[in-house]
Structure formats: structure tokens, C-alpha cells
Design a protein around this motif. Sequence first.
Motif, PDB file in Angstrom:
ATOM      1  N   ALA B  75       0.838  -1.291   0.421  1.00  0.00           N
ATOM      2  CA  ALA B  75       0.322  -0.353   0.006  1.00  0.00           C
ATOM      3  C   ALA B  75       1.263   1.475  -0.086  1.00  0.00           C
ATOM      4  O   ALA B  75       0.549   2.748  -0.466  1.00  0.00           O
ATOM      5  N   LEU B  76       2.535   1.200   0.558  1.00  0.00           N
ATOM      6  CA  LEU B  76       3.047   2.316   0.316  1.00  0.00           C
ATOM      7  C   LEU B  76       4.158   2.538  -0.456  1.00  0.00           C
ATOM      8  O   LEU B  76       4.564   3.133  -0.757  1.00  0.00           O
ATOM      9  N   TRP B  77       4.333   1.303  -1.245  1.00  0.00           N
ATOM     10  CA  TRP B  77       5.574   1.380  -2.034  1.00  0.00           C
ATOM     11  C   TRP B  77       4.438   1.472  -3.507  1.00  0.00           C
ATOM     12  O   TRP B  77       3.486   1.244  -4.161  1.00  0.00           O
ATOM     13  N   PRO B  78       5.257   1.742  -4.371  1.00  0.00           N
ATOM     14  CA  PRO B  78       5.369   1.976  -6.443  1.00  0.00           C
ATOM     15  C   PRO B  78       4.794   0.279  -6.526  1.00  0.00           C
ATOM     16  O   PRO B  78       5.610  -0.219  -6.560  1.00  0.00           O
ATOM     17  N   ASN B  79       4.187   0.292  -7.629  1.00  0.00           N
ATOM     18  CA  ASN B  79       4.089  -1.212  -8.712  1.00  0.00           C
ATOM     19  C   ASN B  79       5.383  -1.282  -9.118  1.00  0.00           C
ATOM     20  O   ASN B  79       5.405  -0.372  -9.604  1.00  0.00           O
ATOM     21  N   ILE B  80       5.881  -2.292  -9.751  1.00  0.00           N
ATOM     22  CA  ILE B  80       6.857  -2.823 -10.026  1.00  0.00           C
ATOM     23  C   ILE B  80       6.709  -3.646 -11.343  1.00  0.00           C
ATOM     24  O   ILE B  80       6.342  -4.875 -10.640  1.00  0.00           O
TER      25      ILE B  80
END
Lengths: 441, 111
Positions: B75-80
Motif C-alpha cells: 500500500a505504501l510502495w510503487p508497483n513494479i
Amino acid sequence: MPQLDSGPSMNIAIVGAGPAGFYTAEALAALCPGCELDLIERLPTPYGLIRSGVAPDHQTTKTIQQTFERIAQSINLRFIGNVEIDRDISLAELRDAYDVVVLSCGAPHDAPLDIPGHKLRGVYGATAFVGWYNGHPDYAELAPLLDSPGAVIIGNGNVAIDVARILAKSVAELASSDIAAHAMRAIAASRIGDIHIMGRRGPIEAKFTNVELRELGELEEAVALAQPDQIPGALGDGLSPRERREKAKNLECFRLFAAADAAAHRRRIRFQFYARPVAILGAERVQAVRFEPVRIDAGRVAGHGQTFDVPCGLLVSAIGYRIRALGGLPVAETGDRLANAAGKITAGLYVVGWAKRGPSGKIGTNRGDGEDVAQRIKAEESAAGKPGFAALEAMLRRRGVHWSSFTDWKTIEAAEIAAAPAGAPRRKLVRVDEMLALCAK
Amino acid sequence: MAFAVTALCIRCKFQDCLQSCPVSCFYEGENMLVIKPEDCIDCGACEPVCPAEAIVRDNAPGAEEWVEFNRKYAALWPNIRKSGAVPEDAEEWVGVEGKLETQFNPAPAPR
Ligand SMILES: Cc1cc2nc3c(=O)[nH]c(=O)nc-3n(C[C@H](O)[C@H](O)[C@H](O)COP(=O)(O)OP(=O)(O)OC[C@H]3O[C@@H](n4cnc5c(N)ncnc54)[C@H](O)[C@@H]3O)c2cc1C
């Protein structure tokens, strides 16, 4: 939703409803909202090699179908099944009808096993054999010969392992698979006891991945065996740390296989390395394969020593894939993909998936292809005012082609699920006419 | 059902999983990846390809807390979606224990 981009929207035809086709559709729907997206497939059913390549006993891998179903149902995608480019309509006609055409037709033909005797009865390419046990309509009538104690599989990749495992599994083990009913019957009556997996190079060069290899050590009625003197004690130089880790795990597996006891097993999977096939022997059908032992000298395979024969009534060659030139397009020198520059063939014509890269990568690898090509299309193409589906539909009607929609596929799928034997996910329909009988007119 | 990335990924971040994932459910922190449990379809394609053996199924012993950890950071990090550079010293961190306590960086990957 209002169109923010200027001008009319493009119409795009995608040819081939395998993973690459679905991922491309998904990416195009996100990047070019409002474009008309038609997914054309030669079979009445979607999903390409997920349905007809991935092994029937690997049902978790097949759950990926749900992802493609979600794509089909969440974007504006028209599935047009039972329409084959080069059979029902030509590529030129399709390109006249659509602003952009993307080819995601795979590379589904076997590399030829060019040795004397390859036309004998009992000799099959992996595409045909895998298609047969997976219920692909093209191969439903194959009726391979499983009546002799020996079977030979040539090739050292995961497809060879799939074929060996399906031949080695018990009926109970296959009960939870979606293997075609005709294949289940044939395997239940099979007299095969020894399954030889033959490779030209050694256990380190083999392309098996570890999970697939390990699985062969965990079968109910079959044992996997290797020859102790063919399994090197160490890995040697020239491998990256990653390769070292992967190969070390494989060697560990082979050491277990080399120490396994063949006794008391109904079926034996025998790995044999450093042997290249030189001839297939038999009068009317295959009776043995002749191999020449080889040495690897400075990376090259060189024959040495006496040939030997492996008796068998079935030979499956799993030595790679080739593409056929769709619409007369140029094929790359490697023979396994269409000539292309990063997914582009020419203005308005693109390629993704195995047809672009050749037979490599995992299912998810095709996602990157689809995203890349969608970016290019958005950047380089625009609506040229072509008629799109209206023109295709007119052609198909004129030619009396009965095409299937995604709703028709869902009807076929429901029939397959309803007919599933106890414990199995579905019983596949294997004939196109049976499938079409369920489709709306 | 879902899979989750454990501390074994920290400072290794090989990203082989991205190639095999059919649904792009990975999210990227400064020095590890996590899986968004809601998006994972439980196909299992990522688990065997991880060089660091960092991925577990949610029914493995102790996996529950990792699923929660993955949920939190997804929820806090960007999709890779595509692999980037692998850390140069990745190999040195394979299998090292206690990385969560000493090496974990909760910052999202710079974008
Ligand atoms: C035996 C086997 C087992 C495999 N197992 C695994 C596995 O376990 N895990 C994994 O990650 N990957 C596996 N793969 C690889 C995976 O299947 C491929 O990466 C993937 O299917 C390639 O996708 P694609 O869309 O390019 O091609 P395909 O899946 O081949 O799809 C091409 C589609 O195009 C259609 N088509 C072809 N020609 C035409 C035409 N002229 N007109 C209209 N339609 C046409 C075909 O019918 C097909 O539906 C396996 C492959 C094989 C062969």
C-alpha cells in the motif's frame, strides 16, 4: 468516458488469443481508451498454450486463465473465435480492414528431427503429442502408439519432462488433471515401462528447471533414474552465480536419480546424456532409435565411439519450435520468430509473444511484450479511418464462417465443467464441430 | 490464497519474479519487493524462480505475518512491472539471516 485524445479512435485487430494477445489487449485498452479491440483466434476457444501447451496436471499454472478472463470481461474486447488468418481471411484483407494489426499467433510448430526414419509411424513432434493429451482439436485423432515397453523422448527442456511425466503418471495421479479423455484412456492402457529422456549434451547444459526435475522424483508409480558416471561431481567454470545455484540444484536432483533403485516401480524415467540420434529404425513403425555417444570438445558436440540402439515403440522429439510465415511475412534467421524490430514489422503491423521473441520466457514474460508494443502503437499510429469490425464481419458472413464470441466460449466452458469426471476440473471438448454446435448462430 | 515475499529478499532484489508473474502484483521498496495479496492469483510461478528463495505460500509455517507485512508495504510502495538493476552485492546477501532487523529499509523505491 469522453475522448481526451484528439481525433477518432483506432481500430486494432490482435491475431491469436494466447497470453501475448490478452496482455496486449489489456495494455492497449489502458493506453488508448476508446479504441476498437478485436481478438481473432483460429480455435473457438481462447488461451493458446495455456489451454493446449501447459501440462494438464499443472492446474495451478492454468489458473492464469482467470486473469485473461478478467481482462476479456473488464475491457471492451471482442473475441472472434474460429477465424484463422490465411485460412478464412488473408493478412492483407485484415490490414485493409483495421488501422493496426498485432500478431500474437505464437510459434507452434516442431523443429524437425532430420534423421533417417523420421516419417515412421510412432514418431511424433512435441507439439502434436502435447496437443493430443491436452485435447487440441488439431491433434485429437493422433492416436499415438503406447503399446511397446520402450518410449524415447529427445530433448532436454521442460517440454521433454512434461511428456515423460504424463506418460509416467498413474491414472489416480491424472484424475485431478484436465487431460483429454482419449489420452486418459490411452495412458490407462499403456504398456510403456521405460521412458528414456535423451540429451546431446550433459546434465549441466540441460535446460530443465529445478521444480520440474524434482517433480519426477515424487511420482507414485514411477522412478527417475540417471547414470552415475554421467553426473559430474562439480559444476566447472564459466557459470554466473545464478547459473551455479540453479545448476547445483539440478545436479543434486540427478545425483538422487543416479542413486535411486529401479526395482519395484511400474515405470522408469531414464535420463541419458551425451548421445545424439542418428537414425530411427523400423520397417513400418519405429522399433528403436540409434544414438551415437558424443563428447563435448571446447563447447562443441563431437561423436565418438560405437553407436547403440534404444528399443521403443514411441518417439517424441522435443527439440524446439519453429514459426510458419503467416501471410508470407519474413521469418527471422533463427526460424523461430517473425522478423521484427522490437515488436514492429512495418507501419501498422506489430508482433508480440512467441511470434516476436521465439519460444522463450514464462507466461508473464508476454506481459512486458504487450505493454511495450502498446506504447509503440500509441506513439506511432493513429486512426486511418479504416472500417474495422464492420468490414471483417461482412467478409466472414460472405464466406459463411461461423465465428464464436466470448459468451460462446463461456457456454463451451460450462459444458466442459458440467461433463468433468469426479475430481477433475473439466472434460475438454476436442472437436471444433462439437464446440460450434454449442455456439449461438 | 496468496504468496508473500520474506526478509530473504532484502538487499538481494533479483527481480526474477517479475518475469514470471502474470498479474504484476509486485511492489518495490528501497531494498526489497513485496506482493499485494489482493492481486496475487496464487499461481505459484514466482516462488521457484526466486534465486534468494524469498517467496513463500501463505499456508507455510510463519507465513501469515509475512502476508500482513506484504499487505502493509504494497500500500505504501510503487508497483513494479519490469526488472531494473540488481544490486551489485546481491549475491553476498543470499541466505543471510536477520536482515529484517539490520538491513530493511521501509522507504519506497525512488521513482
Ligand atoms: C508444452 C508447453 C508447456 C509450457 N508450460 C509452461 C509453464 O508451465 N509455465 C510457463 O510459464 N510457460 C509455459 N509454456 C510457455 C507458454 O505457454 C508461452 O510463453 C505462451 O503461451 C506464449 O504465448 P503466445 O501468446 O505468444 O503464444 P500461444 O500461447 O501459442 O498463443 C497463440 C494463439 O494464436 C492462435 N493462432 C495461431 N495462428 C493463428 C492464425 N493464423 N489465425 C488466428 N489465430 C492463430 C493459436 O491458436 C493460439 O491460441 C509452455 C509452452 C509449451 C509449448
